[in-house]
Design an enzyme around this catalytic site. Structure first.
Site: not given
Length: 248
Positions: A138, A151
């Protein structure tokens, strides 16, 4: 990376980005083994193409990962690509006692499962022509979004591990590739929204898949998409931008 006539083990393949990737890889002439926990969704994605084969697996469970690795080598000996795409995302607030179950689930699925699965299958991959391990991380690998701090940390760790894996596997002929999406319009992080059935907004899934596949085909090792490129260059500026946008 060659993207036709491959056999691809795709985690998180029954929903969102994974579902779209499974269909695109099948369209390109690959065999896709789509993994997921939801048997209904798996049945739906496997019905999209005869090239997509569904396999139910809870990647949070280490024993199931071992069983999966043994099964895939036996049933799909032509496996030559692992695409670690599965992830879960929950709210983070260290000012309150944390939910250990949710924190551990994120660590297990987002970080340990890709590492474990790769380690179980590297010996097999090394026997295949032009094998690859692809990890979805990400833009948050470079700078965290505080609201989803655990996360973000798992994606940063998987980014770091991808670099280490690439180095360790360089003499075994296994490419290690990282796909770094920005925020993508999927249902991940449902608990963060008032309507858990809504999406989070962001880049449309088809555009993400288009750019990811283009990067894979062009041989990029780090496929920086959207905000990821900016976050790598100037993580501090992106940190303030992301977290200021999410404090109202």
């Amino acid at each position: 990376m060659i993207l036709n006539d491959r056999t691809i083990l795709l985690t998180g393949g029954s929903n969102g980005i994974g579902r779209a990737l499974a269909l695109r890889f099948a369209e390109l002439g690959n065999t896709v083994i789509a993994l997921g926990r939801d048997e209904t969704r798996l049945a739906e994605v496997s019905a999209l193409s005869p090239r997509i084969h569904a396999r139910q697996c809870d990647l949070e469970d280490a024993a199931q990962r071992v069983e999966l690795a043994e099964w895939v080598v036996k049933e799909h000996p032509d496996l030559d690509v692992i695409f670690n795409n599965a992830a879960v995302q929950y709210r983070f607030d260290v000012t309150q006692p944390i939910d250990l179950v949710k924190a551990q689930q994120q660590l297990e699925i987002n970080l340990l499962a890709p590492l474990h699965l790769a380690s179980l299958l590297v010996d097999h991959l090394a026997t295949r022509p032009k094998p690859a391990i692809v990890n979805t991380t990400s833009a948050l690998a470079f700078t965290p979004l505080v609201e989803i701090g655990v996360y973000s940390a798992t994606k940063a760790a998987l980014h770091s591990l991808s670099i280490s894996m690439r180095y360790q596997l360089r003499d075994r002929g296994i490419d290690v590739i990282e796909v770094l999406p920005p925020k993508v319009d999927t249902t991940i992080g449902a608990e963060l929204r008032d309507d858990p059935n809504s999406t989070q907004g962001g880049m449309p899934v088809p555009e993400l898949v288009r750019q990811a596949v283009a990067g894979l085909e062009s041989g990029e090792q780090e496929i920086l998409i959207g905000l990821s490129a900016q976050a790598k260059v100037d993580p501090e500026a992106i940190f303030h931008r992301l977290n200021n946008e999410n404090t109202h």
